[in-house]
Design a protein around this motif. Structure first.
Motif, PDB file in Angstrom:
ATOM      1  N   ASP A  49       2.021  -3.006   3.005  1.00 64.31           N
ATOM      2  CA  ASP A  49       1.239  -2.502   1.530  1.00 64.31           C
ATOM      3  C   ASP A  49       2.550  -1.948   0.755  1.00 64.31           C
ATOM      4  OD1 ASP A  49      -0.400  -1.645   0.913  1.00 64.31           O
ATOM      5  OD2 ASP A  49      -1.342   0.046   2.225  1.00 64.31           O
ATOM      6  N   ALA A  50       3.031  -3.223  -0.276  1.00 66.78           N
ATOM      7  CA  ALA A  50       4.436  -2.954  -0.526  1.00 66.78           C
ATOM      8  C   ALA A  50       3.717  -2.974  -2.605  1.00 66.78           C
ATOM      9  CB  ALA A  50       4.745  -4.626  -0.847  1.00 66.78           C
ATOM     10  N   THR A  51       4.505  -2.531  -3.405  1.00 62.43           N
ATOM     11  CA  THR A  51       5.790  -1.327  -3.504  1.00 62.43           C
ATOM     12  C   THR A  51       5.545  -0.082  -4.322  1.00 62.43           C
ATOM     13  OG1 THR A  51       6.682  -3.614  -4.424  1.00 62.43           O
ATOM     14  CG2 THR A  51       8.124  -1.931  -3.704  1.00 62.43           C
ATOM     15  N   HIS A  52       5.696   0.759  -2.827  1.00 63.48           N
ATOM     16  CA  HIS A  52       5.654   2.626  -2.920  1.00 63.48           C
ATOM     17  C   HIS A  52       6.719   3.233  -3.519  1.00 63.48           C
ATOM     18  CE1 HIS A  52       7.243   4.201   0.135  1.00 63.48           C
ATOM     19  NE2 HIS A  52       6.682   3.431   1.053  1.00 63.48           N
ATOM     20  N   ALA A 101      -0.011 -13.669   8.037  1.00 67.73           N
ATOM     21  CA  ALA A 101       0.333 -13.811   7.589  1.00 67.73           C
ATOM     22  C   ALA A 101       0.188 -13.963   6.322  1.00 67.73           C
ATOM     23  CB  ALA A 101       0.475 -15.512   8.843  1.00 67.73           C
ATOM     24  N   ALA A 102      -0.892 -14.288   5.622  1.00 68.41           N
ATOM     25  CA  ALA A 102      -2.190 -14.456   4.979  1.00 68.41           C
ATOM     26  C   ALA A 102      -1.645 -12.997   4.232  1.00 68.41           C
ATOM     27  CB  ALA A 102      -2.989 -14.217   4.727  1.00 68.41           C
ATOM     28  N   LEU A 103      -1.465 -12.289   5.085  1.00 68.17           N
ATOM     29  CA  LEU A 103      -1.538 -10.339   4.485  1.00 68.17           C
ATOM     30  C   LEU A 103      -0.102 -10.401   4.179  1.00 68.17           C
ATOM     31  CD1 LEU A 103      -2.326  -7.816   4.088  1.00 68.17           C
ATOM     32  CD2 LEU A 103      -1.839  -7.056   6.216  1.00 68.17           C
ATOM     33  N   ALA A 104       0.829 -10.586   5.080  1.00 67.31           N
ATOM     34  CA  ALA A 104       2.931 -10.945   4.886  1.00 67.31           C
ATOM     35  C   ALA A 104       2.821 -11.237   3.014  1.00 67.31           C
ATOM     36  CB  ALA A 104       3.082 -11.373   6.206  1.00 67.31           C
ATOM     37  N   GLU A 105       1.850 -13.017   3.118  1.00 64.51           N
ATOM     38  CA  GLU A 105       2.464 -13.292   2.046  1.00 64.51           C
ATOM     39  C   GLU A 105       2.034 -12.758   0.859  1.00 64.51           C
ATOM     40  OE1 GLU A 105       3.898 -15.882  -1.084  1.00 64.51           O
ATOM     41  OE2 GLU A 105       4.541 -15.796   1.487  1.00 64.51           O
ATOM     42  N   ALA A 109       4.553 -11.613  -2.265  1.00 63.11           N
ATOM     43  CA  ALA A 109       4.574 -11.421  -3.471  1.00 63.11           C
ATOM     44  C   ALA A 109       4.176 -10.779  -4.306  1.00 63.11           C
ATOM     45  CB  ALA A 109       3.021 -12.956  -3.700  1.00 63.11           C
ATOM     46  N   LEU A 110       3.788  -9.827  -3.756  1.00 61.18           N
ATOM     47  CA  LEU A 110       3.224  -8.356  -4.840  1.00 61.18           C
ATOM     48  C   LEU A 110       4.805  -7.700  -4.533  1.00 61.18           C
ATOM     49  CD1 LEU A 110       1.939  -6.763  -6.687  1.00 61.18           C
ATOM     50  CD2 LEU A 110       0.509  -5.584  -4.191  1.00 61.18           C
ATOM     51  N   PHE A 111       5.883  -7.676  -3.731  1.00 62.62           N
ATOM     52  CA  PHE A 111       6.746  -7.162  -4.035  1.00 62.62           C
ATOM     53  C   PHE A 111       7.834  -7.357  -5.224  1.00 62.62           C
ATOM     54  CE2 PHE A 111      11.562  -6.597  -2.054  1.00 62.62           C
ATOM     55  CZ  PHE A 111      11.485  -5.640  -2.240  1.00 62.62           C
ATOM     56  N   ARG A 112       7.555  -8.842  -4.878  1.00 60.51           N
ATOM     57  CA  ARG A 112       8.492  -9.711  -5.675  1.00 60.51           C
ATOM     58  C   ARG A 112       8.189  -9.845  -7.005  1.00 60.51           C
ATOM     59  NH1 ARG A 112       6.812 -14.161  -3.123  1.00 60.51           N
ATOM     60  NH2 ARG A 112       8.793 -15.157  -0.735  1.00 60.51           N
ATOM     61  N   GLU A 113       6.743  -9.499  -7.531  1.00 57.50           N
ATOM     62  CA  GLU A 113       6.265  -9.185  -9.133  1.00 57.50           C
ATOM     63  C   GLU A 113       7.058  -7.818  -9.260  1.00 57.50           C
ATOM     64  OE1 GLU A 113       2.344  -9.551  -9.125  1.00 57.50           O
ATOM     65  OE2 GLU A 113       2.113 -11.522  -8.583  1.00 57.50           O
ATOM     66  N   VAL A 297       3.579   0.941  -7.783  1.00 59.16           N
ATOM     67  CA  VAL A 297       4.966   0.133  -8.709  1.00 59.16           C
ATOM     68  C   VAL A 297       3.568  -0.203  -9.607  1.00 59.16           C
ATOM     69  CG1 VAL A 297       5.845  -0.956  -9.516  1.00 59.16           C
ATOM     70  CG2 VAL A 297       6.631   0.396  -8.040  1.00 59.16           C
ATOM     71  N   SER A 298       2.614  -1.378  -8.477  1.00 58.90           N
ATOM     72  CA  SER A 298       1.768  -2.280  -8.906  1.00 58.90           C
ATOM     73  C   SER A 298       0.778  -1.436  -9.695  1.00 58.90           C
ATOM     74  CB  SER A 298       1.627  -3.499  -8.409  1.00 58.90           C
ATOM     75  OG  SER A 298       1.230  -1.753  -7.336  1.00 58.90           O
TER      76      SER A 298
END
Length: 409
Positions: A49-52, A101-105, A109-113, A297-298
């Motif tokens: 669950d990212a990114t708060h 694994a799909a959830l982690a990716e 990816a959202l964290f990178r954005e 953040v998103s």
């Protein structure tokens, strides 16, 4: 695993000051004087669950560290991990019927954005726990073979008694450690452990959970702390400049990691300074995934909030302070961003050289971003009241705010 693209950091005239920063292990300020390459390891997300805003506040603090060092004309070797296999991730995946694994990716990816939007400088190495397993297994085997670890029903535990310096990161007594261990992923009440505080290095394979070949350890997956140790030692070595993260990582994560590394190498300390960012609350409680009281953040970005305003909202609080996110915090940041942009859009202004030095001094003094913001506020207010005669001043301010605070005007 790849990180995110770097935003350009403008070069400023002159040179910044060496960083004085609060070290949790000593309880006071230390002046860091790295060599030509400053080394920093910051613990990354568990991507379920990212990114708060709490995440963003932590990574903002260590982004400032990088910017201070870059301003001293040093290079920065920054390493960050991703705990892309762990109990919370597996539990979330099972709850929602998702592939772990799909959830982690997806969440990584959202964290990178989000990091890109907030202009956080990326790490040189961005390493997932899964890809680090080939380097983790030999360390666990070595700890076991040297008597610093033991097996319990197929799992392997580190013996905290193996490190004479155990406890020097957090400075907590055994009773406080035991309470926090139970709250933060440990298992102090498991029968058969030599010491209730001993952390797991290698978890033997459980039915229905992912596992990997652990050589003589058998199939399983790594414990939380040894993951960061393996990555840090591989890329930075012992005695790097800063080990960073949120204040909730001082114990057990940074305490245990330091002991793993010190037992493995016989060297002390693992890091010259242990630096911890404060917690962010919402509605009177610490913002956390377990409570579900998160501001993402998103979500703010989708709602049209300028990422520069989000960053100013973070910068308005000292990195070590615990604080609360409110609508007013964001409104104040939006208003400040508007004033600053208006000021640098005018054709001239008051001389800016003294302001640049004020920002440098504030950040070198334990990352005092609120003082830096106040200095820019004063310059903008003076420019609005009486203008100025220096045609280059608005450009200087704009570049300084970008280079040192990460805010694009």
């Amino acid at each position: 695993m790849h990180a995110w693209p770097a935003s350009e950091v403008p070069a400023l005239p002159g040179q910044g000051r060496d960083l004085r920063i609060h070290d949790t292990a000593t309880g006071g300020l230390v002046t860091l004087d790295p060599g030509p390459v400053a080394r920093i390891y910051v613990c990354g997300i568990t991507p379920y669950d990212a990114t708060h805003i709490g995440h963003a506040a932590t990574y903002n603090a260590f982004d400032l560290v990088q910017r201070v060092w870059l301003d001293t004309k040093r290079q920065v070797h920054y390493v960050q991990n991703v705990t892309d296999v762990d109990d919370p991730l597996l539990e979330r995946a099972q709850r929602d019927g998702l592939d772990w694994a799909a959830l982690a990716e997806q969440e990584t990816a959202l964290f990178r954005e989000d990091m890109t939007a907030l202009r956080m400088l990326p790490p040189r190495e961005y390493i997932g726990a899964v890809e680090a397993i080939p380097g983790i297994v030999p360390l666990v085997e070595r700890l076991r073979d040297m008597g610093a670890a033991y097996e319990l029903e197929g799992d392997v535990y580190f013996s905290v008694e193996a490190d004479p310096h155990f406890g020097k990161v957090s400075g907590l007594d055994a009773a406080a450690m035991r309470l926090l261990s139970a709250e933060r992923g440990g298992d102090p009440d498991r029968p058969g452990k030599k010491n209730p505080l001993d952390p797991m290095l290698w978890m033997a394979a459980r039915e229905g959970e992912p596992s990997w070949d652990g050589g003589s350890l058998g199939r399983g997956r790594p414990g939380w702390h040894i993951e960061c140790v393996a990555i840090a030692l591989d890329h930075l070595g012992m005695g790097f400049d800063i080990q960073g993260g949120g204040s909730d990582l001082a114990f057990p994560h940074h305490e245990m990691g330091a002991s793993h590394a010190q037992a493995l190498t016989g060297e002390f300390p693992m890091a010259k300074a242990y630096v911890h960012a404060g917690m962010v609350a919402l509605d009177g409680e610490k913002m956390s995934k377990s409570k579900g009281n998160l501001v993402f953040v998103s979500t703010l970005r989708r709602d049209g909030v300028d990422p520069a305003a989000i960053r100013l909202a973070l910068l308005a609080h000292h990195y070590r302070a615990d604080w609360e996110w409110t609508d007013q915090v964001l409104q104040d940041a939006v208003a400040r961003l508007g004033r600053w942009r208006a000021a640098v859009s005018r054709p001239d202004g008051p001389p800016a050289e003294a302001l640049v030095e004020e920002i440098r001094e504030a950040l070198a003094n334990d990352l005092d971003a609120p003082a830096a913001l106040t200095a820019v506020d004063r310059w903008a207010a003076l420019q609005e009241r009486s203008g100025g005669t220096d045609e280059g001043a608005p450009g200087v301010v704009s570049r300084a705010v970008d280079a040192l605070l990460g805010v694009a005007l």
